[in-house]
Every structure is written in C-alpha cells, then in structure tokens.
Design an enzyme around this catalytic site. Structure first.
Site, PDB file in Angstrom:
ATOM      1  N   SER A 138     -33.735  46.565 -31.776  1.00  0.00           N
ATOM      2  CA  SER A 138     -34.359  46.288 -30.470  1.00  0.00           C
ATOM      3  C   SER A 138     -35.287  47.434 -30.116  1.00  0.00           C
ATOM      4  CB  SER A 138     -33.284  46.177 -29.385  1.00  0.00           C
ATOM      5  OG  SER A 138     -33.886  46.137 -28.099  1.00  0.00           O
TER       6      SER A 138
ATOM      7  N   LYS B 210     -28.017  49.460 -30.863  1.00  0.00           N
ATOM      8  CA  LYS B 210     -29.217  49.102 -31.629  1.00  0.00           C
ATOM      9  C   LYS B 210     -29.792  50.312 -32.363  1.00  0.00           C
ATOM     10  CE  LYS B 210     -29.150  44.727 -30.869  1.00  0.00           C
ATOM     11  NZ  LYS B 210     -29.009  43.789 -32.001  1.00  0.00           N
TER      12      LYS B 210
ATOM     13  N   SER C 154     -27.798  29.868 -34.159  1.00  0.00           N
ATOM     14  CA  SER C 154     -27.711  28.662 -33.333  1.00  0.00           C
ATOM     15  C   SER C 154     -28.683  28.632 -32.165  1.00  0.00           C
ATOM     16  CB  SER C 154     -26.279  28.519 -32.793  1.00  0.00           C
ATOM     17  OG  SER C 154     -25.817  29.747 -32.276  1.00  0.00           O
ATOM     18  N   ARG C 155     -29.120  29.808 -31.708  1.00  0.00           N
ATOM     19  CA  ARG C 155     -29.940  29.839 -30.491  1.00  0.00           C
ATOM     20  C   ARG C 155     -30.986  30.949 -30.576  1.00  0.00           C
ATOM     21  NH1 ARG C 155     -27.025  31.496 -26.143  1.00  0.00           N
ATOM     22  NH2 ARG C 155     -25.157  32.059 -27.311  1.00  0.00           N
TER      23      ARG C 155
ATOM     24  N   TYR D  17     -26.077  49.301 -24.770  1.00  0.00           N
ATOM     25  CA  TYR D  17     -26.654  48.332 -25.711  1.00  0.00           C
ATOM     26  C   TYR D  17     -27.646  49.051 -26.629  1.00  0.00           C
ATOM     27  CZ  TYR D  17     -29.877  44.573 -27.172  1.00  0.00           C
ATOM     28  OH  TYR D  17     -30.680  43.727 -27.896  1.00  0.00           O
TER      29      TYR D  17
ATOM     30  N   ALA E 269     -27.650  52.056 -27.558  1.00  0.00           N
ATOM     31  CA  ALA E 269     -26.932  52.886 -28.536  1.00  0.00           C
ATOM     32  C   ALA E 269     -26.496  52.050 -29.740  1.00  0.00           C
ATOM     33  CB  ALA E 269     -25.727  53.540 -27.876  1.00  0.00           C
TER      34      ALA E 269
ATOM     35  N   ASN F  20     -28.720  38.885 -37.275  1.00  0.00           N
ATOM     36  CA  ASN F  20     -29.361  38.622 -35.982  1.00  0.00           C
ATOM     37  C   ASN F  20     -28.361  38.538 -34.829  1.00  0.00           C
ATOM     38  OD1 ASN F  20     -31.522  37.252 -34.131  1.00  0.00           O
ATOM     39  ND2 ASN F  20     -29.810  35.805 -34.233  1.00  0.00           N
TER      40      ASN F  20
ATOM     41  N   ASP G 154     -16.988  34.680 -36.408  1.00  0.00           N
ATOM     42  CA  ASP G 154     -17.271  35.862 -35.585  1.00  0.00           C
ATOM     43  C   ASP G 154     -17.666  36.980 -36.542  1.00  0.00           C
ATOM     44  OD1 ASP G 154     -17.220  38.152 -34.053  1.00  0.00           O
ATOM     45  OD2 ASP G 154     -15.196  37.828 -33.257  1.00  0.00           O
ATOM     46  N   VAL G 155     -18.903  37.455 -36.440  1.00  0.00           N
ATOM     47  CA  VAL G 155     -19.367  38.463 -37.401  1.00  0.00           C
ATOM     48  C   VAL G 155     -18.601  39.780 -37.287  1.00  0.00           C
ATOM     49  CG1 VAL G 155     -21.689  37.503 -37.650  1.00  0.00           C
ATOM     50  CG2 VAL G 155     -21.248  39.254 -35.884  1.00  0.00           C
TER      51      VAL G 155
HETATM   52  N1  LIG Z   1     -34.037  38.509 -26.440  1.00  0.00           N
HETATM   53  C1  LIG Z   1     -34.490  39.736 -26.426  1.00  0.00           C
HETATM   54  O1  LIG Z   1     -35.264  40.136 -25.520  1.00  0.00           O
HETATM   55  C2  LIG Z   1     -34.117  40.707 -27.533  1.00  0.00           C
HETATM   56  C3  LIG Z   1     -34.806  41.935 -27.572  1.00  0.00           C
HETATM   57  C4  LIG Z   1     -34.475  42.837 -28.563  1.00  0.00           C
HETATM   58  C5  LIG Z   1     -33.516  42.537 -29.512  1.00  0.00           C
HETATM   59  N2  LIG Z   1     -32.855  41.339 -29.446  1.00  0.00           N
HETATM   60  C6  LIG Z   1     -31.848  41.084 -30.471  1.00  0.00           C
HETATM   61  O2  LIG Z   1     -32.176  39.900 -31.180  1.00  0.00           O
HETATM   62  C7  LIG Z   1     -30.981  39.235 -31.611  1.00  0.00           C
HETATM   63  C8  LIG Z   1     -30.980  37.798 -31.117  1.00  0.00           C
HETATM   64  O3  LIG Z   1     -31.027  37.830 -29.698  1.00  0.00           O
HETATM   65  P1  LIG Z   1     -31.258  36.515 -28.791  1.00  0.00           P
HETATM   66  O4  LIG Z   1     -32.022  36.975 -27.627  1.00  0.00           O
HETATM   67  O5  LIG Z   1     -31.745  35.397 -29.612  1.00  0.00           O
HETATM   68  O6  LIG Z   1     -29.742  36.255 -28.319  1.00  0.00           O
HETATM   69  P2  LIG Z   1     -29.053  34.950 -27.682  1.00  0.00           P
HETATM   70  O7  LIG Z   1     -30.062  34.002 -27.198  1.00  0.00           O
HETATM   71  O8  LIG Z   1     -28.026  35.471 -26.728  1.00  0.00           O
HETATM   72  O9  LIG Z   1     -28.300  34.307 -28.941  1.00  0.00           O
HETATM   73  C9  LIG Z   1     -27.267  35.050 -29.538  1.00  0.00           C
HETATM   74  C10 LIG Z   1     -26.852  34.413 -30.841  1.00  0.00           C
HETATM   75  O10 LIG Z   1     -25.856  35.255 -31.449  1.00  0.00           O
HETATM   76  C11 LIG Z   1     -24.684  34.480 -31.690  1.00  0.00           C
HETATM   77  N3  LIG Z   1     -23.503  35.331 -31.568  1.00  0.00           N
HETATM   78  C12 LIG Z   1     -23.111  36.090 -30.527  1.00  0.00           C
HETATM   79  N4  LIG Z   1     -21.972  36.750 -30.822  1.00  0.00           N
HETATM   80  C13 LIG Z   1     -21.636  36.385 -32.086  1.00  0.00           C
HETATM   81  C14 LIG Z   1     -20.561  36.710 -32.953  1.00  0.00           C
HETATM   82  N5  LIG Z   1     -19.599  37.571 -32.582  1.00  0.00           N
HETATM   83  N6  LIG Z   1     -20.539  36.145 -34.190  1.00  0.00           N
HETATM   84  C15 LIG Z   1     -21.500  35.275 -34.586  1.00  0.00           C
HETATM   85  N7  LIG Z   1     -22.553  34.933 -33.802  1.00  0.00           N
HETATM   86  C16 LIG Z   1     -22.603  35.471 -32.570  1.00  0.00           C
HETATM   87  C17 LIG Z   1     -24.719  33.343 -30.678  1.00  0.00           C
HETATM   88  O11 LIG Z   1     -23.919  32.269 -31.157  1.00  0.00           O
HETATM   89  P3  LIG Z   1     -23.403  31.045 -30.181  1.00  0.00           P
HETATM   90  O12 LIG Z   1     -24.594  30.146 -30.001  1.00  0.00           O
HETATM   91  O13 LIG Z   1     -22.305  30.391 -30.929  1.00  0.00           O
HETATM   92  O14 LIG Z   1     -22.978  31.684 -28.919  1.00  0.00           O
HETATM   93  C18 LIG Z   1     -26.227  33.039 -30.663  1.00  0.00           C
HETATM   94  O15 LIG Z   1     -26.596  32.268 -31.774  1.00  0.00           O
HETATM   95  C19 LIG Z   1     -29.819  40.073 -31.066  1.00  0.00           C
HETATM   96  O16 LIG Z   1     -29.356  40.968 -32.055  1.00  0.00           O
HETATM   97  C20 LIG Z   1     -30.458  40.832 -29.920  1.00  0.00           C
HETATM   98  O17 LIG Z   1     -29.761  42.027 -29.628  1.00  0.00           O
HETATM   99  C21 LIG Z   1     -33.140  40.421 -28.478  1.00  0.00           C
END
Ligand SMILES: NC(=O)c1ccc[n+]([C@@H]2O[C@H](COP(=O)([O-])OP(=O)(O)OC[C@H]3O[C@@H](n4cnc5c(N)ncnc54)[C@H](OP(=O)(O)O)[C@@H]3O)[C@@H](O)[C@H]2O)c1
Length: 274
Positions: free
Chosen positions: A158, A176, A30-31, A172, A174, A106, A79-80
C-alpha cells in the site's frame, strides 16, 4: 485519446495473451482489487483460482467472469492466516486447476489504529492476514514454482507503507511495510530459481475496504479530498491496480525482482497529517 482523469480503459482492454497455460492463485479474489486482478490474469490467458474468506457468492461470480473469458476457474475458500487451510487450498488448486505458477497475495484487512488509539486484537488480526497470510501462501506455492523453474509472486502492499495514508491507519501501514520487507527477502531467496517477487503499492482505490459503511455524502467528500491530492485528479479504480499487477505476473517483467511499484495517481501529500 482518453484523458488521464477519465479512468482506465474498460476492463482488460488490449491485454496480451501472455499467460496462456499458466495457473494463477489470487488471494482475496472475490471482491475489489482482487476481483479485477482475477479478470486481468484471465484475459491474459491464465486459469485462475479465486480465493475468498467469507463471500463465496462473490467468488462464484468472479469464477463465472473468468469462464466467460474462456479460461478455467475455481473458487477456493480459505483463511490465508491459517497455515493448514492454506496448504489444503493449494493442494485443491493443484489437483483441480494445476499447480500455481503465479501467486498474487492480495487478501488484506484494514482496521483503524494509531499510536495513542488502537485495539490490540484488531492489530493482531491485521498482522495475521496482511503479513502471515503473505508468508503462508508464498511458502505453500514457492516449492512447486522452484521445481518448474518459473514463477511470479506479487504482493499487494500500500502507499500507506511509505507514509501516505488516511489519518488513523498507522498500524495498517506497519503491516504493509512488513509486506515490502518480505518482498525484498523472498526475492533474495527465490529469484535464483526463476521466481520473481515484486510488490504493488496501490493508492486510494474505490473498494469496500475504504468505502463500506460510509454515507453517500461521506463517500463523495472522501473521494474529492483524495482526488485533490493526486496529480491525475482522480482516485483509483481496481482495474488501475490490476493492470500493473498483470504486468508483474507476465513474462515481460522477468528482469524485475524485489521491486515496489507505486500506483497512486501521483499523490502529493507524503507525510502530511490531514
Ligand atoms: N482499496 C484501497 O484503497 C487499497 C489501497 C492500498 C492497498 N490496498 C490493498 O489491496 C488489497 C485488496 O484490497 P481491497 O480494497 O480490494 O479490499 P476489499 O474490497 O476489502 O476486499 C478484501 C478481499 O480480501 C479477502 N479477505 C479478507 N480477509 C481474508 C482472509 N483472512 N483470507 C482470505 N481472504 C480474505 C476478502 O474475501 P471475502 O470476500 O470472502 O470477504 C476480499 O476478497 C489489500 O491487501 C489491501 O490492503 C487497498
């Protein structure tokens, strides 16, 4: 020619239509990064199931974006971390869009927490979503892929998993790291059946996860700090991560499994403290 510091091409420019006829399930679609992955996979020809937890409105917008690209799409709330909800989600996707050929794990949560300052409930929440979520979604989709003899699973880990992360993100990191271990082991279990399993390790990427709740000045200082530590001189955009993920979902990556792709702009601060 575009300069490396300029950022990626506009979304999905030049993606090959190499996923025509495939069904993809993107958790947390979604985001942020997940949204960009949904659009990348759709631009490559896939029909896309957009999973979300709370933000059904945002998922509906992504569904509209996928349809604008000429593909079928479905928003699926689950909820995953909830095994039964995941099973119901996969059944719904199979009935309405087709059995998933591609799974992108993701969905993720980030709470601060380190050795001398952590909240156990927050660590449990991260573990449930970041680690058990990967397990449940993979277990629910792998049998169908095995039956068809083809599949792709891509796990979002990550750069934190290998030691580079903002201070305060030890726990966090850990979760990943565990995602990397699951990636290797799932690859071991599934690759003989035609399913590759790989991980993408994003560096700092501009999404709600790392920017929400900060003032504009704090955001600017954070982006400048992280950019100064990367060789390309900028922070990541969701599309930077989506293009790498799209490759790992494609037939072109069929000789890669159990691999970790780091997409962080060439970070230079491994294991430093500030
Ligand atoms: N951004 C970074 O700098 C970064 C760096 C390294 C790794 N990552 C990894 O990349 C992935 C995406 O990160 P992002 O930055 O895009 O995160 P984000 O903007 O916070 O978006 C998180 C997404 O995960 C969904 N979500 C959260 N908890 C959930 C659950 N229990 N069941 C189903 N969906 C759930 C949210 O859904 P809703 O919209 O419904 O809340 C949203 O779509 C994550 O695994 C994160 O750890 C991110």
């Amino acid at each position: 020619m575009r300069d490396a510091t300029e950022g990626p091409e506009p979304v999905n420019a030049g993606s090959p239509a190499d996923l025509l006829g495939k069904t993809a399930l993107v958790t947390g679609g979604s985001r942020g990064i997940g949204r960009a992955i949904c659009l990348e996979l759709a631009s490559r020809g896939a029909n896309v199931a957009v999973n979300y937890r709370r933000r059904g409105d945002a998922a509906d917008e992504v569904v509209a974006g996928v349809r604008d690209l000429g593909r079928s799409a479905l928003a699926v709330g689950a909820d995953v971390a909830d095994k039964h909800a995941v099973a119901a989600m996969v059944s719904k996707v199979a009935a309405e869009l087709g059995e998933p050929d591609i799974l992108v794990n993701n969905a993720g949560l980030l709470y601060r927490g380190e050795l001398l300052d952590y909240d156990e409930d927050e660590f449990d929440s991260m573990w449930r979503v970041n680690v058990k979520g990967v397990l449940h979604c993979s277990a629910a989709t792998a049998p169908g892929m095995m039956g068809r003899g083809w599949g792709r699973i891509v796990n979002l880990s990550s750069n934190a998993a290998i030691g580079t992360a903002l201070p305060g993100t030890t726990l966090y990191a850990a979760t990943k790291g565990a995602v990397l271990t699951l990636t290797k082991r799932f690859a071991f279990e599934l690759s003989p059946s035609g399913i590759t399993v790989n991980a993408v390790l994003p560096g700092f990427t501009k999404t709600d996860m790392v920017l929400a709740g900060k003032t504009p000045d704090e955001v600017e200082a954070l982006l400048r700090n992280v950019a100064s530590r990367s060789l390309v001189g900028r922070t990541g955009n969701p599309e930077d991560i989506a293009s790498v993920t799209g490759f790992l979902c494609s037939p072109a990556s069929g000789f890669m499994t159990g691999q970790f792709l780091l997409a962080d702009g060439g970070r230079q601060d491994y294991l430093t403290r500030v």
